[in-house]
Motif scaffolding. Structure first.
Motif, PDB file in Angstrom:
ATOM      1  N   VAL A  21       0.847  -1.200   0.000  1.00  0.00           N
ATOM      2  CA  VAL A  21       0.000   0.000   0.000  1.00  0.00           C
ATOM      3  C   VAL A  21       0.887   1.257   0.000  1.00  0.00           C
ATOM      4  CG1 VAL A  21      -1.686   1.340   1.332  1.00  0.00           C
ATOM      5  CG2 VAL A  21      -1.981  -1.129   1.075  1.00  0.00           C
ATOM      6  N   ALA A  22       1.940   1.251   0.811  1.00  0.00           N
ATOM      7  CA  ALA A  22       2.861   2.393   0.833  1.00  0.00           C
ATOM      8  C   ALA A  22       3.518   2.576  -0.538  1.00  0.00           C
ATOM      9  CB  ALA A  22       3.919   2.192   1.917  1.00  0.00           C
ATOM     10  N   LEU A  23       3.935   1.470  -1.170  1.00  0.00           N
ATOM     11  CA  LEU A  23       4.524   1.551  -2.503  1.00  0.00           C
ATOM     12  C   LEU A  23       3.519   2.095  -3.510  1.00  0.00           C
ATOM     13  CD1 LEU A  23       6.775   0.990  -4.575  1.00  0.00           C
ATOM     14  CD2 LEU A  23       5.835  -1.323  -4.785  1.00  0.00           C
ATOM     15  N   ILE A  70       1.899   6.657   3.916  1.00  0.00           N
ATOM     16  CA  ILE A  70       3.225   6.033   3.878  1.00  0.00           C
ATOM     17  C   ILE A  70       3.887   6.136   5.248  1.00  0.00           C
ATOM     18  CG2 ILE A  70       5.551   6.190   2.889  1.00  0.00           C
ATOM     19  CD1 ILE A  70       4.164   7.193   0.285  1.00  0.00           C
ATOM     20  N   GLU A  71       3.785   7.304   5.872  1.00  0.00           N
ATOM     21  CA  GLU A  71       4.380   7.492   7.203  1.00  0.00           C
ATOM     22  C   GLU A  71       3.773   6.551   8.235  1.00  0.00           C
ATOM     23  OE1 GLU A  71       5.773  12.139   7.288  1.00  0.00           O
ATOM     24  OE2 GLU A  71       3.633  11.732   7.522  1.00  0.00           O
ATOM     25  N   GLU A  72       2.471   6.295   8.128  1.00  0.00           N
ATOM     26  CA  GLU A  72       1.800   5.408   9.081  1.00  0.00           C
ATOM     27  C   GLU A  72       2.161   3.941   8.868  1.00  0.00           C
ATOM     28  OE1 GLU A  72      -0.103   6.194  11.742  1.00  0.00           O
ATOM     29  OE2 GLU A  72       0.464   8.261  11.303  1.00  0.00           O
ATOM     30  N   LEU A  73       2.403   3.543   7.628  1.00  0.00           N
ATOM     31  CA  LEU A  73       2.623   2.134   7.310  1.00  0.00           C
ATOM     32  C   LEU A  73       4.084   1.700   7.431  1.00  0.00           C
ATOM     33  CD1 LEU A  73       0.273   1.872   4.218  1.00  0.00           C
ATOM     34  CD2 LEU A  73      -0.118   0.894   6.496  1.00  0.00           C
ATOM     35  N   ALA A  74       5.006   2.629   7.317  1.00  0.00           N
ATOM     36  CA  ALA A  74       6.430   2.291   7.356  1.00  0.00           C
ATOM     37  C   ALA A  74       7.027   2.631   8.718  1.00  0.00           C
ATOM     38  CB  ALA A  74       7.163   3.037   6.250  1.00  0.00           C
ATOM     39  N   ASP A  75       8.190   2.036   8.998  1.00  0.00           N
ATOM     40  CA  ASP A  75       8.879   2.318  10.259  1.00  0.00           C
ATOM     41  C   ASP A  75       9.718   3.592  10.172  1.00  0.00           C
ATOM     42  OD1 ASP A  75       7.865   0.028  11.515  1.00  0.00           O
ATOM     43  OD2 ASP A  75       9.465  -1.214  10.680  1.00  0.00           O
ATOM     44  N   HIS A  76      10.268   3.864   9.016  1.00  0.00           N
ATOM     45  CA  HIS A  76      11.107   5.050   8.823  1.00  0.00           C
ATOM     46  C   HIS A  76      10.856   5.572   7.416  1.00  0.00           C
ATOM     47  CE1 HIS A  76      14.936   7.150   7.852  1.00  0.00           C
ATOM     48  NE2 HIS A  76      14.712   7.646   9.053  1.00  0.00           N
ATOM     49  N   VAL A  77      10.655   6.886   7.275  1.00  0.00           N
ATOM     50  CA  VAL A  77      10.327   7.485   5.981  1.00  0.00           C
ATOM     51  C   VAL A  77      11.175   8.726   5.771  1.00  0.00           C
ATOM     52  CG1 VAL A  77       8.481   8.492   4.569  1.00  0.00           C
ATOM     53  CG2 VAL A  77       7.929   6.708   6.222  1.00  0.00           C
TER      54      VAL A  77
END
Length: 152
Positions: free
Chosen positions: A42-44, A115-122
């Motif tokens: 989803v982030a991608l 993206i910020e919510e789904l990933a650990d580091h952005v």
């Protein structure tokens, strides 16, 4: 296990599901937990959709991207981490500090928040020299109980 791939894609809507399917297939083959694979996909999808919409040369006088051009997606699965980078050749993020956070009712920018919510580091930034935006994010991987490596 260490896997990496890089795609050079046309800025067309059809390129987004292609990148997503390749990532999901890689994750499934490596034995990554389906929930983690889904979150990364989803982030991608959001990062690719932004590159398709905004990642070309700026239009005359309006700062919006013109159609055409390409963008790059690179994914690295290395040990316990997956890192994904999406880079385009558009006008980049406004301002020197990258992007401004959208308001909760903003029509644009919600994908970056997702993206910020789904990933650990952005990281959101602009490419030096050639111009364009770069969105990179990573996530610690979790594994299925029994990886099903496909051997061809």
């Amino acid at each position: 296990m260490s896997i990496w791939w890089s795609l050079h894609l046309r800025r067309e809507a059809a390129s987004v599901p292609l990148a997503r399917r390749l990532l999901l297939g890689t994750m499934e083959t490596a034995g990554v937990d389906p929930d983690v694979s889904y979150e990364l996909s989803v982030a991608l999808t959001e990062a690719c959709a932004n590159a398709v919409e905004h990642g070309g040369a700026a239009g005359p006088g309006d700062g919006r991207a013109e159609p055409g051009g390409a963008y790059r997606v690179t994914a690295y699965l290395d040990g316990e981490t997956c890192r994904i980078e999406v880079a385009d050749s558009g006008p980049g993020f406004p301002g020197s500090a990258g992007r401004a956070a959208p308001s909760d009712d903003a029509e644009h920018g919600r994908g970056l928040r997702l993206i910020e919510e789904l990933a650990d580091h952005v990281q959101f930034g602009n490419r030096s020299g050639r111009g364009g935006a770069v969105v990179s994010f990573d996530k610690i991987l979790k594994w299925r109980d029994s990886p099903s490596l496909l051997l061809a």
